[in-house]
Write an enzyme that holds these catalytic residues in place. Structure first.
Site, PDB file in Angstrom:
ATOM      1  N   ASP A  38       0.882  -1.192  -0.134  1.00  0.00           N
ATOM      2  CA  ASP A  38      -0.225  -0.181  -0.215  1.00  0.00           C
ATOM      3  C   ASP A  38       1.419   0.885   0.026  1.00  0.00           C
ATOM      4  OD1 ASP A  38      -2.713   0.853   0.539  1.00  0.00           O
ATOM      5  OD2 ASP A  38      -2.161   2.141   2.189  1.00  0.00           O
ATOM      6  N   GLU A  97       1.782  -0.885  -5.222  1.00  0.00           N
ATOM      7  CA  GLU A  97       0.995   0.376  -5.327  1.00  0.00           C
ATOM      8  C   GLU A  97       1.342   1.958  -5.557  1.00  0.00           C
ATOM      9  OE1 GLU A  97      -2.942   3.163  -4.193  1.00  0.00           O
ATOM     10  OE2 GLU A  97      -1.523   2.085  -2.251  1.00  0.00           O
TER      11      GLU A  97
HETATM   12  C1  GLC Z   1      -4.178   2.908  -0.485  1.00  0.00           C
HETATM   13  C2  GLC Z   1      -5.265   1.807  -0.332  1.00  0.00           C
HETATM   14  C3  GLC Z   1      -6.593   3.065   0.106  1.00  0.00           C
HETATM   15  C4  GLC Z   1      -6.178   3.710   1.632  1.00  0.00           C
HETATM   16  C5  GLC Z   1      -4.717   4.542   1.547  1.00  0.00           C
HETATM   17  C6  GLC Z   1      -3.969   4.567   2.913  1.00  0.00           C
HETATM   18  O1  GLC Z   1      -4.143   3.843  -1.675  1.00  0.00           O
HETATM   19  O2  GLC Z   1      -5.800   1.608  -1.153  1.00  0.00           O
HETATM   20  O3  GLC Z   1      -7.611   2.209   0.273  1.00  0.00           O
HETATM   21  O4  GLC Z   1      -6.787   4.029   1.781  1.00  0.00           O
HETATM   22  O5  GLC Z   1      -4.098   3.912   0.888  1.00  0.00           O
HETATM   23  O6  GLC Z   1      -3.780   3.570   3.263  1.00  0.00           O
END
Ligand code: GLC
Ligand code: CA
Length: 533
Positions: free
Chosen positions: A201, A274
């Site tokens: 994440d 991500e």
């Molecule tokens: C990422 C996740 C999202 C979350 C954010 C903070 O983008 O996919 O759902 O709110 O991180 O952790």
């Protein structure tokens, strides 16, 4: 030839545990529920599941606010349930990926609670980003949270802590070795239990620079980071080129350390970042040979249903990845974005796009419910929980509409998801969209996904080179060849059927009106076909 791992061309199915299936009727999905429904996932033909967080969490940000990354939230299950889930998935030949959230903890994590009761400069505070303000009323800098509002919150003794997201999600200080050691413990903890990899994440966010300096245009930067805000391309590009808290050099050293941890395991471990980076070529830096294995490519998650834009985006990704020993990833939806059918405007166009992307080399991530063609659910404001909705005081609706529980069976209000009250209401008009009704119907979205995933697997087994075919982008026609399959997509608006002279047969179609008669293909608007010789 690129090296090949189980994930290279895999289809990965994302499960949002809270909304998948409820085994104990408390209205929230859980791990036992996922285990129970694994045969459904296996029957889709996917290779792996990715579970969004199920760790101990006060759930201020859908579980992405973690109070203990090595503990299972009792609402979702137990450690034994996790182990059973992994074992059952493996027995069904499904790999299992967990979500890890290194950028921040929940403010309920004991580290943060300790930081609150120790003085400025303490070792406890140095696990986070605590700083004195510019003066008594003003935070250390003018950064804006990605969820809206200031990125700093003041504590009782006057210091401030940084949170790129909700105020309940304090950012961790990755230049502190203690943070690194603790995270390594978390990775090993789940790897030792048998997990096959991790989705990371906010992978681009761990290293912060200029933490005590103002950004020259914080509001513009915050708009540039929101893809739903229209902005001139050059302006967005220049704002995104250097964000002091994203994609800094420091993150790579962290992933090199993680890779060493992964490589101590006998089986290859998938790690997918991500990371939103700019310009796109910077993505490749995350998957250098001693770093991570994959990085999400979000281009198609936001691309409109338009042949020219799809062509630009797909071809630039493929060109970029040609230079390295790895394949790209593709995603059309996830738990943070509008549902595909709503975003592209209709369920038929959603199918057409899925069929197109299924033929591309690389791995494909699909989000639970995408296979059912679910649209965004209508919710009342009082039902919304997303901190994005709360922090922007409703100016942005947030992501709840894409997180409504799955409809499994016909016949009652909770559609077989639970016998209790679903944590978000399932729209009554989803009656025809349940798994039960779609399983009976060979022309349903579910039946379609099962077919296209199965055919994709066959395609991946061949030496399948990719090249573009003659196309007519201005008229909405996108065409390419992969192996012995050629793919034609018509994105033109209503009633602009395309006709093409061809000597092939239809192998798969997203629309029942497409046909080839006397070597003439009729491709209706908003549809896609796979042809074979
Ligand atoms: C990422 C996740 C999202 C979350 C954010 C903070 O983008 O996919 O759902 O709110 O991180 O952790
Ligand atoms: Ca439950």
């Amino acid at each position: 030839m690129k090296s090949s791992f189980w994930w290279s061309n895999a289809v990965v199915y994302q499960i949002y545990p809270r909304s998948f299936f409820d085994s104990n009727d408390d209205g929230e999905g859980d791990l036992k529920g996922i285990s129970e429904k694994l045969p459904y996932v296996r029957d889709l033909g996917v290779d792996a599941i990715w579970l969004s967080p199920f760790y101990l969490s006060p759930n201020r940000d859908g579980g992405y606010d973690i109070a203990d990354p090595r503990q299972v939230d009792p609402r979702i299950g137990t450690l034994k349930d996790v182990k059973e889930l992994i074992d059952k998935a493996h027995a069904l030949h499904l790999k299992v990926i967990f979500d890890v959230v290194p950028n921040h903890f929940s403010d309920q994590h004991h580290w943060f609670q300790e930081a609150l009761v120790t003085p400025s400069g303490s070792a406890e505070r140095q696990r986070f980003h605590f700083y004195p303000g510019k003066d008594a009323q003003h935070p250390p800098n003018n950064w804006i949270s990605l969820f809206g509002g200031p990125a700093w919150t003041q504590v009782d003794d006057g210091e401030w802590y940084l949170h790129l997201f909700d105020s309940s999600q304090p950012d961790l200080n990755w230049s502190n070795p203690e943070v690194r050691h603790d995270f390594e413990k978390t990775l090993r903890y789940w790897l030792d239990l048998g997990v096959d990899g991790f989705r990371i994440d906010v992978a681009h966010g761990l290293a912060k620079e200029k933490i005590q300096s103002d950004h020259p245009n914080p509001q513009e930067l915050s708009d540039a980071l929101r893809l739903d805000v229209k902005m001139e391309v050059d302006k967005r590009n220049s704002l995104l080129a250097s964000v002091p808290y994203f994609d800094r050099e420091g993150v790579h050293e962290i992933y090199r350390e993680w890779r060493k941890v992964f490589d101590t395991y006998e089986k290859p471990i998938l790690s997918v970042a991500e990371a939103w980076v700019h310009p796109p070529a910077r993505a490749l830096r995350y998957i250098r040979s001693d770093e991570l294995r994959q990085i999400f490519n979000f281009d198609l998650l936001i691309a409109p249903f338009d042949a020219q834009i799809l062509y630009d985006s797909i071809s630039s990704t493929l060109t970029l990845f040609e230079t390295i020993d790895a394949l790209p990833t593709w995603a059309l939806s996830n738990h943070d974005s509008p549902r595909l059918a709503s975003r592209v405007g209709s369920e038929p166009s959603a199918r057409a796009l899925a069929l197109t992307v299924m033929a591309l080399p690389g791995s494909m991530y699909i989000y639970q419910g995408q296979e059912l063609g679910l649209p965004d659910a209508h919710l009342e404001d009082s039902e919304r929980e997303d901190p994005v909705f709360i922090r922007t005081k409703g100016k942005q609706l947030g992501r709840d509409a894409a997180r409504v529980p799955l409809p499994w069976r016909n016949g009652n209000k909770s559609f077989g998801f639970t016998r209790g009250k679903p944590w978000l209401p399932i729209p009554p008009e989803w009656d025809g969209l349940t798994v039960e009704s779609q399983e009976k119907n060979p022309s349903s979205s579910l039946a379609f996904y099962r077919r296209i995933i199965a055919q994709r697997a066959l395609l991946n087994n061949q030496e399948s080179d990719f090249h573009w075919l003659a196309r007519d982008l201005s008229h909405g026609l996108l065409a390419f060849q992969r192996g012995n399959i050629s793919v034609y997509l018509n994105t033109s608006p209503l009633d602009a059927t395309i006709e093409l002279r061809l000597s092939e047969k239809i192998r798969l179609t997203s629309h029942s009106n497409n046909q080839i008669v006397d070597s003439l293909l009729t491709l209706v608007s908003g549809s896609c076909v796979w042809l074979e010789k």
